[in-house]
Design a protein around this motif. Structure first.
Motif, mmCIF file in Angstrom:
data_model
loop_
_atom_site.group_PDB
_atom_site.id
_atom_site.type_symbol
_atom_site.label_atom_id
_atom_site.label_comp_id
_atom_site.label_asym_id
_atom_site.label_seq_id
_atom_site.Cartn_x
_atom_site.Cartn_y
_atom_site.Cartn_z
ATOM 1 N N GLU A 72 40.843 65.241 85.312
ATOM 2 C CA GLU A 72 40.161 65.333 84.020
ATOM 3 C C GLU A 72 41.058 66.098 83.046
ATOM 4 O O GLU A 72 41.744 67.049 83.438
ATOM 5 C CB GLU A 72 38.824 66.074 84.176
ATOM 6 N N TRP A 73 41.015 65.682 81.773
ATOM 7 C CA TRP A 73 41.786 66.383 80.747
ATOM 8 C C TRP A 73 40.887 67.041 79.701
ATOM 9 O O TRP A 73 41.350 67.782 78.865
ATOM 10 C CB TRP A 73 42.758 65.425 80.067
ATOM 11 N N GLY A 74 39.597 66.738 79.756
ATOM 12 C CA GLY A 74 38.655 67.379 78.845
ATOM 13 C C GLY A 74 38.754 66.925 77.405
ATOM 14 O O GLY A 74 38.297 67.621 76.497
ATOM 15 N N LEU A 75 39.354 65.762 77.166
ATOM 16 C CA LEU A 75 39.537 65.290 75.800
ATOM 17 C C LEU A 75 38.339 64.493 75.272
ATOM 18 O O LEU A 75 38.294 64.155 74.087
ATOM 19 C CB LEU A 75 40.802 64.424 75.709
ATOM 20 N N GLU A 76 37.382 64.213 76.144
ATOM 21 C CA GLU A 76 36.233 63.420 75.725
ATOM 22 C C GLU A 76 35.376 64.209 74.734
ATOM 23 O O GLU A 76 35.179 65.415 74.868
ATOM 24 C CB GLU A 76 35.378 63.027 76.928
ATOM 25 N N ILE B 298 49.026 68.337 72.772
ATOM 26 C CA ILE B 298 48.622 69.471 71.928
ATOM 27 C C ILE B 298 48.192 69.005 70.547
ATOM 28 O O ILE B 298 47.323 69.620 69.917
ATOM 29 C CB ILE B 298 49.732 70.534 71.844
ATOM 30 N N GLN B 299 48.758 67.901 70.057
ATOM 31 C CA GLN B 299 48.336 67.396 68.751
ATOM 32 C C GLN B 299 46.879 66.940 68.793
ATOM 33 O O GLN B 299 46.124 67.180 67.852
ATOM 34 C CB GLN B 299 49.235 66.234 68.314
ATOM 35 N N ILE B 300 46.509 66.295 69.889
ATOM 36 C CA ILE B 300 45.124 65.851 70.031
ATOM 37 C C ILE B 300 44.194 67.050 70.100
ATOM 38 O O ILE B 300 43.166 67.115 69.414
ATOM 39 C CB ILE B 300 44.968 64.966 71.282
ATOM 40 N N ARG B 301 44.567 68.032 70.915
ATOM 41 C CA ARG B 301 43.692 69.197 71.090
ATOM 42 C C ARG B 301 43.607 70.020 69.803
ATOM 43 O O ARG B 301 42.535 70.537 69.453
ATOM 44 C CB ARG B 301 44.187 70.055 72.245
ATOM 45 N N GLN B 302 44.725 70.152 69.109
ATOM 46 C CA GLN B 302 44.704 70.912 67.866
ATOM 47 C C GLN B 302 43.799 70.245 66.837
ATOM 48 O O GLN B 302 43.034 70.919 66.135
ATOM 49 C CB GLN B 302 46.133 71.035 67.330
ATOM 50 N N ALA B 303 43.882 68.914 66.756
ATOM 51 C CA ALA B 303 43.015 68.175 65.835
ATOM 52 C C ALA B 303 41.549 68.335 66.233
ATOM 53 O O ALA B 303 40.674 68.555 65.373
ATOM 54 C CB ALA B 303 43.406 66.701 65.810
ATOM 55 N N GLN B 304 41.265 68.233 67.521
ATOM 56 C CA GLN B 304 39.880 68.399 67.986
ATOM 57 C C GLN B 304 39.359 69.798 67.696
ATOM 58 O O GLN B 304 38.198 69.977 67.301
ATOM 59 C CB GLN B 304 39.802 68.103 69.485
ATOM 60 N N PHE B 305 40.198 70.792 67.859
ATOM 61 C CA PHE B 305 39.810 72.182 67.644
ATOM 62 C C PHE B 305 39.445 72.418 66.183
ATOM 63 O O PHE B 305 38.360 72.935 65.863
ATOM 64 C CB PHE B 305 40.963 73.091 68.071
ATOM 65 N N PHE B 306 40.329 72.033 65.267
ATOM 66 C CA PHE B 306 40.057 72.261 63.854
ATOM 67 C C PHE B 306 38.956 71.334 63.335
ATOM 68 O O PHE B 306 38.162 71.730 62.465
ATOM 69 C CB PHE B 306 41.334 72.114 63.035
ATOM 70 N N ASP B 307 38.898 70.106 63.845
ATOM 71 C CA ASP B 307 37.812 69.204 63.435
ATOM 72 C C ASP B 307 36.454 69.810 63.796
ATOM 73 O O ASP B 307 35.475 69.677 63.045
ATOM 74 C CB ASP B 307 37.961 67.844 64.122
ATOM 75 N N HIS B 308 36.380 70.460 64.927
ATOM 76 C CA HIS B 308 35.104 71.050 65.359
ATOM 77 C C HIS B 308 34.731 72.254 64.503
ATOM 78 O O HIS B 308 33.612 72.337 63.981
ATOM 79 C CB HIS B 308 35.190 71.468 66.832
ATOM 80 N N PHE B 309 35.678 73.187 64.320
ATOM 81 C CA PHE B 309 35.333 74.429 63.637
ATOM 82 C C PHE B 309 35.391 74.337 62.116
ATOM 83 O O PHE B 309 34.749 75.134 61.426
ATOM 84 C CB PHE B 309 36.235 75.564 64.124
ATOM 85 N N PRO C 239 31.593 67.226 66.780
ATOM 86 C CA PRO C 239 31.248 67.672 68.140
ATOM 87 C C PRO C 239 32.491 68.210 68.860
ATOM 88 O O PRO C 239 33.605 67.706 68.678
ATOM 89 C CB PRO C 239 30.726 66.405 68.803
ATOM 90 N N ALA C 240 32.283 69.204 69.675
ATOM 91 C CA ALA C 240 33.388 69.815 70.414
ATOM 92 C C ALA C 240 33.823 68.921 71.560
ATOM 93 O O ALA C 240 32.987 68.343 72.268
ATOM 94 C CB ALA C 240 32.992 71.182 70.943
ATOM 95 N N ALA C 241 35.125 68.804 71.753
ATOM 96 C CA ALA C 241 35.645 68.097 72.927
ATOM 97 C C ALA C 241 35.253 68.872 74.179
ATOM 98 O O ALA C 241 34.967 70.078 74.137
ATOM 99 C CB ALA C 241 37.157 67.963 72.827
ATOM 100 N N ASP C 242 35.300 68.186 75.292
ATOM 101 C CA ASP C 242 34.824 68.792 76.539
ATOM 102 C C ASP C 242 35.646 70.023 76.918
ATOM 103 O O ASP C 242 35.119 70.987 77.458
ATOM 104 C CB ASP C 242 34.869 67.754 77.664
ATOM 105 N N TRP C 243 36.964 70.014 76.631
ATOM 106 C CA TRP C 243 37.769 71.183 76.990
ATOM 107 C C TRP C 243 37.370 72.407 76.180
ATOM 108 O O TRP C 243 37.530 73.543 76.639
ATOM 109 C CB TRP C 243 39.261 70.886 76.823
ATOM 110 N N ILE C 244 36.853 72.182 74.978
ATOM 111 C CA ILE C 244 36.380 73.300 74.158
ATOM 112 C C ILE C 244 35.040 73.805 74.676
ATOM 113 O O ILE C 244 34.813 75.016 74.753
ATOM 114 C CB ILE C 244 36.270 72.871 72.675
ATOM 115 N N LYS C 245 34.179 72.889 75.070
ATOM 116 C CA LYS C 245 32.858 73.284 75.561
ATOM 117 C C LYS C 245 32.898 73.848 76.972
ATOM 118 O O LYS C 245 32.300 74.885 77.259
ATOM 119 C CB LYS C 245 31.912 72.071 75.531
#
Length: 945
Positions: A938-942, A905-916, A921-927
């Motif tokens: 697959e975890w969609g973290l790319e 969740i720390q990785i995803r939270q960072a990816q989420f706020f970094d994107h918005f 660029p949005a991580a694959d799980w966001i897109k």
């Protein structure tokens, strides 16, 4: 030359400044190696201190030091350390290498094939250390001097002797014969002499126990399935005589071994019924050394045991300090299942009844506890009379630590009041005195809402009445109740309580040593209130209230279970902790109760002090000191001014871009004074614009000087990570009024963010909010009322108070109604009394207004907030075609418990706020999300451009 020199100086200065600016931010790879301190403790005299340093993942280390900060012993992978009473030996378990255990788990090895703990002994005088090899477990007497015992697997001797065998530690009996098939191994109990290093091997031993005084070792032996040798039974080993004696014969379950204080008498529970018996028939056995074997003292046929009751195998078994009374547990003989019934031919059904004391969900959660529930009884060893004290109409009984006094207290709740607990947090109870001499009972307070406390010498009962916000005392001898706080204008109820429920007290500080009074806390100060009602003295001289400093007595627990730890000696200086509500500073005061103005400030600082410990005589102390930039390392002190730093366990922090914390104050739109904490990166540049995230729950400013470890959190915002990575983080305090929790969040969070947005270094277009649980609810509400946030993250939110109101907290089985009427949701009314209030504060009904991208975390094993709340939010926003994501960590709880999920969740939270907020660029799980068919693949973290 001058020009050249100046140029060189500028170059050096620029280079150094550039280096400071180029410190790398914290990334997800650093978490595992970040260390923390635990298990800190002093030896009895305070000459030695020891503690364990553990990384978040990896191998710990335990250190032993003297009070001059000299390292005496460092044990890699050491854990659960202990020093003997005479301070000669340091004993510690040694965990297997983390890597080995991990590999064994990957290979799915059986439990008996997993890497084993080992045991280390360090002689403090000779500096000699010894590793005793792999063990299963170890124990020592409470007052350890010369002996410990442990169990380990050894090869069975070719001609095994079941009698105890005395050997040296390096006995060849533990070595396998050369060039032969592996010998059979069995678990053996080893008694180890710390001085001589001699051991006694006890084969076939199962459970084992020491007495407190290091006189005896008691152990049981199971024997073979068809035991014809008579090995099975309970044995007593005399440590001084080096001899053993069988004190109870036969296979059985031997438990709750208990000696009297002088180790002259021994009692235990034993069930010797057939292993397949559905009811375990425990009996209390007694052994005093004057007979060959232990004899049955109490069984279900004993006089005094109620009909259809028996001795509980789950009850306590202990002596009073004078050895004249024995405390035990009794219980109704349980119903047993008919084993002749065939499961698939019978219904499995829960029947909910509207007049049940507790909801079926609570009953199901508590089935295990109910099966082991037992009720206190006293056996008088002089009169040989058994006295049941309570039955199943009463709550637990509270005794003094000595157990010699006649009176104990218990309580009783009516059926109606038990039912009402599902919507009311304040349950009226009758407070009852019970005599340990004859079992007689006396109701001393009816329908009491609050707390009751038995004095250490059982002469008085002190009450706090939540309905009246008053303290009073009941004199057991005179049977009179006296007001303690009457006539005082100061409030002893929580002055900051903003819930539509009775305010709790600030508790009591301790009992007077002479047994004639009690020390009570108000919001800031400490009062001495005498039991006769005549003396009401503010012992801190009103200093706390005048200066808005919270003062609290620090009373250290002693190691003697017979001595109450919460007694204040007026002849000794009293140590007080302090917290300044205005400056948020913490510190210490000392109070000399023999002087009229004996309060003296020791230190106040921009730090938080925790982990405070002392030796038995309180001549030396250890504590941690922290602030946002300083890890809470361990310090040694005698005066709280001069601190010797014992540890420096995270020096790597200085290599990363860290941050600062500062207090922010503003006025809300409705004119309320507001406070919050603003965290900035270490390399903060006022000429830049920063994205900002608000993280909130209720209040946070009391933690202005708290350290925030970079560790994967249960789903909160990891402040240190985001600050290090170029974000501002804002934690505003929220104050509430009854009936408007959503509006109150708007009042404080939105106004605080707008106040900060006036600064040129805040990017007003890149603001976000994050909250978990109650904070998650407030996030969900805020995005229905404003478009000022570029992104939002909500964890375990309630979005529909109408459906959640009738829901269940699955972890406890309780109804959720009390939360909305009385506690955190602060609505102050039932759903039927004010339906509109529930709708107004339910974000679900207003999700059509949302324009903010929002990520939801809600897990399917959430025991606090039903996870269908997250589903309601997600499905509504999805239907409305709003950008929304839902993370469900399978099988995890309200707050993430599994470390791999916390990391994720720390990785995803960072990816989420970094994107918005940063436009990355949005991580694959966001897109694209992750389809069920790809789950675990697959975890969609790319992240791709």
């Amino acid at each position: 030359m001058k020009t050249t020199t100046l140029t060189c100086a500028l170059l050096v200065s620029t280079t150094l400044y550039g280096f400071a600016q180029q410190k790398p931010p914290i990334d997800h790879s650093v978490f595992d190696s970040w260390k923390n301190i635990s298990a800190q403790n002093f030896s009895k005299s305070g000459k030695f201190i020891y503690y364990t340093i553990s990384p978040q993942e990896g191998d710990a280390v335990t250190e032993l030091k003297d009070t001059k900060n000299n390292l005496l012993f460092r044990l890699e992978r050491g854990t659960s350390p202990k020093i003997t009473e005479d301070e000669k030996f340091f004993i510690s378990s040694i965990k297997p290498y983390y890597k080995e255990t991990r590999e064994a788990k990957i290979k799915k090895k059986k439990q008996d094939e997993m890497p084993k703990d080992s045991l280390a002994i360090f002689n403090i005088l000779t500096k000699e250390s010894l590793n005793l090899g792999a063990i299963k477990n170890w124990k020592s007497p409470r007052l350890t001097k010369s002996y410990i015992a442990y169990q380990q697997e050894l090869e069975v001797p070719s001609k095994q002797d079941t009698v105890s065998k005395q050997v040296k530690t390096d006995s060849s009996a533990t070595k396998s014969p050369a060039k032969k098939a592996p010998a059979k191994k069995e678990t053996v109990l080893v008694l180890y002499n710390l001085e001589s290093k001699d051991t006694v091997q006890i084969w076939k031993a199962d459970s084992y126990y020491f007495d407190d005084n290091e006189k005896y070792l008691v152990f049981s032996k199971k024997g073979a399935d068809k035991d014809t040798t008579g090995v099975a039974g309970l044995y007593l080993y005399d440590l001084a005589k080096k001899s053993q004696k069988k004190i109870s014969n036969g296979k059985g379950n031997y438990k709750n071994i208990s000696f009297d204080d002088l180790s002259q008498r021994l009692v235990f529970l034993a069930d010797k019924s057939n292993e397949k018996a559905l009811i375990k028939d425990f009996k209390v056995y007694n052994y005093n050394g004057q007979t060959d074997t232990a004899t049955v003292l109490i069984d279900k046929q004993s006089a005094g045991i109620p009909a259809n009751w028996y001795v509980s195998g789950d009850g306590n078994l202990s002596f009073s300090a004078d050895g004249k009374k024995l405390l035990l547990g009794l219980a109704p003989i349980p119903k047993v299942k008919d084993t002749t019934l065939v499961d698939f031919e019978h219904a499995k059904v829960d029947i909910w009844h509207w007049q049940d004391d507790y909801l079926m969900t609570q009953q199901l959660v508590n089935v295990g506890r109910e099966r082991t529930k037992n009720f206190d009884a006293i056996y008088n060893l002089e009169t040989q009379k058994l006295i049941p004290l309570v039955d199943d109409n009463f709550s637990r009984v509270f005794f003094t630590s000595n157990g010699t006094e006649e009176w104990a207290i218990t309580s009783r709740t009516s059926k109606e009041n038990k039912i009402a607990t599902q919507w009311s947090m304040s349950t009226p109870q009758d407070i009852i005195l019970v005599s340990t001499n004859n079992g007689s009972k006396r109701v001393i307070k009816e329908n009491h809402v609050g707390q009751s406390y038995l004095s250490p010498n059982a002469t008085h009962v002190v009450f706090y009445d939540m309905e009246k916000s008053t303290w009073s005392v009941y004199d057991i001898a005179t049977q009179q109740e006296t007001s303690l706080s009457g006539g005082l204008t100061v409030s002893f109820a929580d002055e900051t309580n903003d819930m539509p429920a009775y305010a709790g007290s600030y508790g009591y500080a301790g009992w007077s040593e002479d047994g004639k009074g009690i020390y009570i806390n108000d919001r800031y100060d400490i009062w001495y209130l005498s039991f006769d009602g005549k003396t009401k003295t503010n012992i801190t001289n009103n200093y706390g209230r005048q200066h808005k400093v919270v003062l609290r007595a620090q009373i250290f627990r002693n190691n003697d279970p017979r001595k109450p730890s919460n007694v204040i000696n007026p002849k000794k200086q009293l140590l007080l902790t302090s917290f300044n509500e205005k400056s948020k500073e913490n510190g210490f005061f000392k109070l000399d109760l023999t002087k009229k103005n004996g309060l003296k400030e020791v230190i106040q600082s921009k730090n938080v002090y925790k982990r405070l410990i002392s030796n038995e005589d309180q001549t030396v102390y250890a504590l941690s000191k922290e602030n946002y930039a300083e890890y809470p390392d361990l310090y040694l002190t005698k005066d709280f001014v001069n601190l010797t730093k014992l540890t420096d366990i995270n020096p790597q922090q200085k290599n990363y871009n860290w941050g600062t914390a500062e207090l922010v104050q503003w006025t809300t739109p409705n004119g309320y004074a507001a406070e919050g904490i603003l965290y900035k990166p270490e390399n903060f540049d006022s000429n830049k614009k920063y994205p900002i995230i608000a993280y909130f729950y209720e209040t946070h400013t009391e933690g202005l000087y708290s350290y925030h470890e970079p560790a994967p959190t249960p789903s909160r915002l990891m402040i240190s990570y985001f600050v290090s990575n170029g974000y501002l983080v804002f934690s505003p305090d929220i104050r509430y009024k009854t009936g408007q929790p959503g509006k109150d969040a708007e009042e404080y969070v939105n106004s605080g963010m707008k106040f900060l947005a006036q600064n040129p270094w805040v990017d007003e277009s890149k603001m976000a909010i994050q909250g978990q649980s109650w904070g998650g609810y407030q996030v969900a509400h805020l995005i229905t009322r404003t478009d000022m946030y570029a992104a939002a993250w909500t964890g375990a939110p309630v979005v529909n108070m109408t459906s959640a109101y009738g829901g269940i907290r699955w972890q406890s089985g309780m109804s959720r109604q009390f939360q909305y009427e009385k506690t955190q949701s602060r609505l102050g009314a039932t759903l039927w009394e004010n339906r509109d209030l529930y709708i107004e504060n339910s974000p679900l009904f207003f999700l059509d207004r949302v324009k903010t991208p929002v990520a939801i975390m809600h897990n399917d094993n959430d025991g606090a907030v039903p996870w269908y709340q997250g589903i309601e939010m997600f499905t509504a926003l999805r239907r409305l075609q709003k950008p929304v994501w839902l993370l469900n960590y399978n099988g995890d709880e309200h707050n993430l418990m599994q470390r791999q999920n916390r990391k994720d969740i720390q990785i995803r939270q960072a990816q989420f706020f970094d994107h918005f907020l940063k436009g990355k660029p949005a991580a694959d799980w966001i897109k694209n999300g992750v389809k069920a068919i790809d789950k675990g693949i697959e975890w969609g973290l790319e992240v791709t451009e």
